[in-house]
Design a protein around this motif. Structure first.
Motif, mmCIF file in Angstrom:
data_model
loop_
_atom_site.group_PDB
_atom_site.id
_atom_site.type_symbol
_atom_site.label_atom_id
_atom_site.label_comp_id
_atom_site.label_asym_id
_atom_site.label_seq_id
_atom_site.Cartn_x
_atom_site.Cartn_y
_atom_site.Cartn_z
ATOM 1 N N UNK A 134 72.131 59.675 -14.268
ATOM 2 C CA UNK A 134 72.775 60.723 -13.478
ATOM 3 C C UNK A 134 73.509 61.716 -14.366
ATOM 4 N N UNK A 135 74.220 61.219 -15.361
ATOM 5 C CA UNK A 135 74.928 62.109 -16.286
ATOM 6 C C UNK A 135 73.920 63.003 -17.022
ATOM 7 N N UNK A 136 72.817 62.440 -17.450
ATOM 8 C CA UNK A 136 71.775 63.235 -18.114
ATOM 9 C C UNK A 136 71.235 64.305 -17.163
ATOM 10 N N UNK A 137 71.005 63.939 -15.919
ATOM 11 C CA UNK A 137 70.528 64.904 -14.919
ATOM 12 C C UNK A 137 71.550 66.024 -14.721
ATOM 13 N N UNK A 138 72.818 65.664 -14.613
ATOM 14 C CA UNK A 138 73.860 66.677 -14.413
ATOM 15 C C UNK A 138 73.886 67.671 -15.569
ATOM 16 N N UNK A 139 73.671 67.183 -16.773
ATOM 17 C CA UNK A 139 73.649 68.067 -17.945
ATOM 18 C C UNK A 139 72.425 68.985 -17.920
ATOM 19 N N UNK A 140 71.258 68.416 -17.672
ATOM 20 C CA UNK A 140 70.018 69.190 -17.744
ATOM 21 C C UNK A 140 69.819 70.105 -16.543
ATOM 22 N N UNK A 141 70.005 69.587 -15.345
ATOM 23 C CA UNK A 141 69.672 70.349 -14.146
ATOM 24 C C UNK A 141 70.803 71.240 -13.639
ATOM 25 N N UNK A 142 72.045 70.829 -13.896
ATOM 26 C CA UNK A 142 73.173 71.557 -13.327
ATOM 27 C C UNK A 142 74.092 72.182 -14.371
ATOM 28 N N UNK A 143 73.704 72.089 -15.646
ATOM 29 C CA UNK A 143 74.444 72.773 -16.703
ATOM 30 C C UNK A 143 75.830 72.229 -16.977
ATOM 31 N N UNK A 144 76.070 70.976 -16.629
ATOM 32 C CA UNK A 144 77.379 70.366 -16.875
ATOM 33 C C UNK A 144 77.457 69.901 -18.331
ATOM 34 N N UNK A 145 78.096 70.693 -19.169
ATOM 35 C CA UNK A 145 78.220 70.337 -20.588
ATOM 36 C C UNK A 145 79.230 69.224 -20.809
ATOM 37 N N UNK A 146 80.307 69.251 -20.040
ATOM 38 C CA UNK A 146 81.365 68.261 -20.173
ATOM 39 C C UNK A 146 81.438 67.445 -18.889
ATOM 40 N N UNK A 187 74.219 64.084 -2.585
ATOM 41 C CA UNK A 187 75.505 63.629 -2.052
ATOM 42 C C UNK A 187 76.672 64.243 -2.825
ATOM 43 N N UNK A 188 76.381 64.780 -4.002
ATOM 44 C CA UNK A 188 77.402 65.419 -4.837
ATOM 45 C C UNK A 188 77.140 66.920 -4.974
ATOM 46 N N UNK A 189 75.865 67.277 -5.137
ATOM 47 C CA UNK A 189 75.459 68.678 -5.289
ATOM 48 C C UNK A 189 74.543 69.016 -4.112
ATOM 49 N N UNK A 190 75.090 69.641 -3.068
ATOM 50 C CA UNK A 190 74.279 69.941 -1.886
ATOM 51 C C UNK A 190 72.997 70.699 -2.244
ATOM 52 N N UNK A 191 71.894 70.242 -1.642
ATOM 53 C CA UNK A 191 70.610 70.891 -1.853
ATOM 54 C C UNK A 191 69.774 70.294 -2.972
ATOM 55 N N UNK A 192 70.344 69.418 -3.781
ATOM 56 C CA UNK A 192 69.594 68.810 -4.879
ATOM 57 C C UNK A 192 68.889 67.557 -4.346
#
Length: 61
Positions: A29-41, A8-13
């Motif tokens: 979710x924040x942990x997933x965003x860091x690990x899977x999508x490279x969101x450092x901040x 719903x936020x990152x199409x295709x995930x």
């Protein structure tokens, strides 16, 4: 039960999570965003976007 679907936020995930507490859904979710999508901040705008997409889980029939 609360849930978040990353697609719903990152199409295709296809990743999703659910938990009784919204705070735990957010943490996962924040942990997933860091690990899977490279969101450092994780900025406040992203926190708001995630929070707005957390829904009540549908009960299994």
């Amino acid at each position: 039960m609360k849930e978040f679907h990353c697609g719903s936020l990152v199409p295709g995930c296809d990743w999703h999570t659910r938990h009784d507490e919204e705070a735990e859904v957010m943490r996962r979710t924040v942990e997933h965003m860091r690990q899977a999508h490279g969101e450092d901040t994780i900025r406040e705008t992203m926190v708001e976007a995630i929070r707005s997409r957390i829904t009540n889980a549908q009960k299994a029939a």
